[in-house]
Design an enzyme around this catalytic site. Structure first.
Site, PDB file in Angstrom:
ATOM      1  N   GLY A 299       0.808  -1.215   0.000  1.00 22.29           N
ATOM      2  CA  GLY A 299       0.000   0.000   0.000  1.00 22.29           C
ATOM      3  C   GLY A 299       0.840   1.264   0.000  1.00 22.29           C
ATOM      4  N   SER A 300       0.367   2.265   0.738  1.00 26.61           N
ATOM      5  CA  SER A 300       0.970   3.599   0.671  1.00 26.61           C
ATOM      6  C   SER A 300       2.370   3.680   1.252  1.00 26.61           C
ATOM      7  CB  SER A 300       0.064   4.598   1.389  1.00 26.61           C
ATOM      8  OG  SER A 300      -1.165   4.737   0.709  1.00 26.61           O
ATOM      9  N   THR A 301       2.845   2.624   1.895  1.00 25.36           N
ATOM     10  CA  THR A 301       4.221   2.659   2.393  1.00 25.36           C
ATOM     11  C   THR A 301       5.234   2.689   1.240  1.00 25.36           C
ATOM     12  OG1 THR A 301       4.295   0.244   2.588  1.00 25.36           O
ATOM     13  CG2 THR A 301       3.676   1.485   4.554  1.00 25.36           C
TER      14      THR A 301
END
Length: 578
Positions: A299-301
């Site tokens: 995801g956004s990591t």
């Protein structure tokens, strides 16, 4: 005077008995002479034969078990040690010849008489079978005191893990033969395992050892291993991860902490866990080390690395602006969405607010191969080379699938699968100024040369941007650590399911570094399928990060870098997750 003469018949009889007597004497003389000659021959000429025959009946060669090396943490605290135990064995031939009372033996061993009887009959032609292994010396002595024919004892070693569940996935365990079966016990088995020796012993007719006669080959103990782990940090990581999983009624959780300057693994925890000292009720699903085996979409990591690609390309600067209105962005037949309309934002706000629209716009502006090749350069899609058994490589889409939609989703962490260890290593690369250092499970002395993956200026510019994530305006204020500046990124990714993505199952993530002024520690936290208390990374994973990082920095003697004034200001604020 007339003399009486013996009758002829009587004279004949006397002569007959005299001859027999002489024959008997002669035979006895020959017999004893032969015995004397044979005795003299064996004693003087063939004495080695007698000695060998005597030794064969009284001397035995027995193995000397070698002690397995001790596994210690970086401060020399024992994490895995071997203790001597007794193992009982049986000579089936001897036991059957002596008409052993199998029922009595079974009762002494607390075993089924029928099962033991069948076992002995099945191996009637053998000279060795195990009866019971890894007993306490007292328990073995109780059985031996009953003096069952054919029953003997030998010394073996049993592994003990003082930290139990807290280190189970990292250390693994050994089998009955004292060889590694999982984890670092398996990875370092050739170094930890000793070399068996042997000795000659004298035994009586019942097989009892009378004395040790000679050492034929000394046993060589295994080599001790000093790990990179700090048992105090490890315990804190496991405790806080278990707490986070319980609070959010999650399926599982993973945590990895790395030393930025050396690449050492300081902690690696996985929940659920198991007790390696008692594996009688072992759930195999709990055995695997999820930090190195489980793959997930981060995801956004991954958004910080999208910004790395943007800055490296020269098409963007830290002052570039992105129009994200109206909160959606169309890429062919896919609509990319933000959770709100952020309007026109700069590059720092892309991370602060975690904008999918802005990262998709960056991906569309870059050459098709730029983002995937950066991910490969960071090590995604390949093993870290840590040597941990069963480590997964993750998955990168093949180049023929680098179409606009795949690139857009890749920019905010979909279409790429990684492990927690890979993700922590990638963030450690940013924290170290763009140098990627090898992951090490053993203690490292001195500086470690890294491989340049990200330009230093770009890596250093990202850290202040990621600091804004851990603020009132960002998505992870709950990741803050009192006294320290923290930089990081949240992630909230739908879990893949058959035919697409599960609507109500998420991976909640936070990966961060501290102190942000000069990063020393990187910690990645992944909460698998939180079911209550919020599923955003800033709500489920960030608090675990905060508590673990606070303990780690204190235990590793890292000086604070945040002023008391800023701490007081932060205390007046309230946070939210994202």
């Amino acid at each position: 005077m007339n003399q009486r003469k013996a009758p002829p018949r009587q004279v004949t009889t006397d002569l007959k008995y005299l001859g027999r007597h002489r024959m008997v004497l002669l035979g006895l003389a020959v017999l004893f002479g032969g015995i004397a000659l044979r005795a003299g021959y064996l004693t003087v000429i063939d004495s080695d034969f007698l000695r060998a025959q005597g030794d064969a009946r009284m001397m035995r060669t027995e193995p000397i078990m070698a002690m397995r090396g001790v596994i210690r943490d970086r401060n020399q605290a024992p994490l895995a040690v071997s203790t001597p135990v007794a193992t009982l064995w049986l000579n089936p031939r001897q036991a059957l010849a002596a008409d052993l009372d199998i029922s009595a033996l079974a009762r002494a061993l607390k075993q089924s008489p029928s099962a033991l009887r069948a076992k002995i009959k099945r191996h009637r032609d053998k000279r060795f079978i195990y009866l019971d292994r890894h007993l306490s010396p007292n328990a073995a002595d109780e059985v031996l005191a009953l003096d069952f024919p054919g029953v003997y004892a030998m010394t073996e070693y049993k592994r003990f893990y003082p930290e139990a569940e807290a280190t189970a996935h990292m250390l693994g365990f050994t089998g009955l033969d004292d060889h590694g079966r999982e984890g670092l016990e398996l990875a370092f088995d050739s170094q930890l395992a000793g070399v068996e020796g042997s000795k000659r012993v004298m035994k009586d007719l019942k097989g009892h050892r009378v004395q040790d006669v000679a050492l034929l080959k000394p046993a060589r103990p295994g080599r001790d291993i000093t790990l990179s782990f700090d048992s105090r940090v490890q315990y804190s990581a496991y405790r806080e991860l278990a707490r986070g999983v319980a609070e959010h009624n999650a399926k599982a959780g993973v945590l990895v902490s790395l030393d930025v300057e050396t690449g050492e693994v300081l902690a690696m925890a996985s929940v659920p866990s198991y007790n390696p000292n008692n594996r009688s009720q072992l759930d195999m699903d709990a055995v695997r080390n999820r930090a190195v085996t489980d793959m997930f979409e981060p995801g956004s990591t991954l958004k910080p690395f999208t910004l790395v690609a943007a800055l490296e390309s020269g098409k963007f600067t830290i002052n570039s602006r992105f129009d994200t209105s109206p909160g959606t962005y169309k890429v062919l037949n896919k609509t990319v969405r933000d959770h709100e309309d952020f309007g026109v934002i700069d590059m720092q706000t892309v991370l602060t607010k975690s904008s999918n629209v802005a990262t998709s716009q960056i991906a569309m502006a870059l050459p098709r191969s730029t983002l995937p090749l950066l991910h490969q350069h960071l090590g995604f899609g390949q093993s870290t080379g840590s040597g941990f058994p069963g480590e997964s490589a993750g998955l990168m889409q093949p180049s023929n699938r680098w179409n606009p939609v795949e690139l857009a989703t890749m920019s905010y962490g979909y279409g790429v699968t990684v492990t927690a260890l890979q993700l922590a290593q990638a963030y450690a690369t940013i924290a170290s100024g763009g140098l990627q250092r090898p992951v090490s499970f053993t203690k490292v002395d001195g500086p470690v040369a890294g491989r340049r993956v990200i330009p230093e200026a770009i890596a250093n510019s990202l850290i202040p941007m990621m600091e804004t994530v851990v603020t009132q305006e960002g998505t992870a204020l709950r990741a803050a650590v009192p006294g320290y500046r923290v930089a990081g990124k949240t992630g909230t990714a739908h879990k893949a399911s058959q035919g697409g993505y599960a609507r109500d199952q998420y991976m909640s993530l936070f990966v961060g570094m501290a102190p942000a002024s000069h990063p020393k520690i990187v910690t990645a936290v992944i909460i698998d399928t939180p079911r209550k208390g919020g599923y955003y990374g800033g709500l489920a994973a960030a608090p675990v990060f905060s508590r673990t990082m606070a303990d780690t920095l204190r235990l590793m003697n890292v000086e604070p870098d945040r002023s008391a004034e800023r701490l007081a200001d932060q205390a007046r604020r309230s946070g939210r997750g994202g």
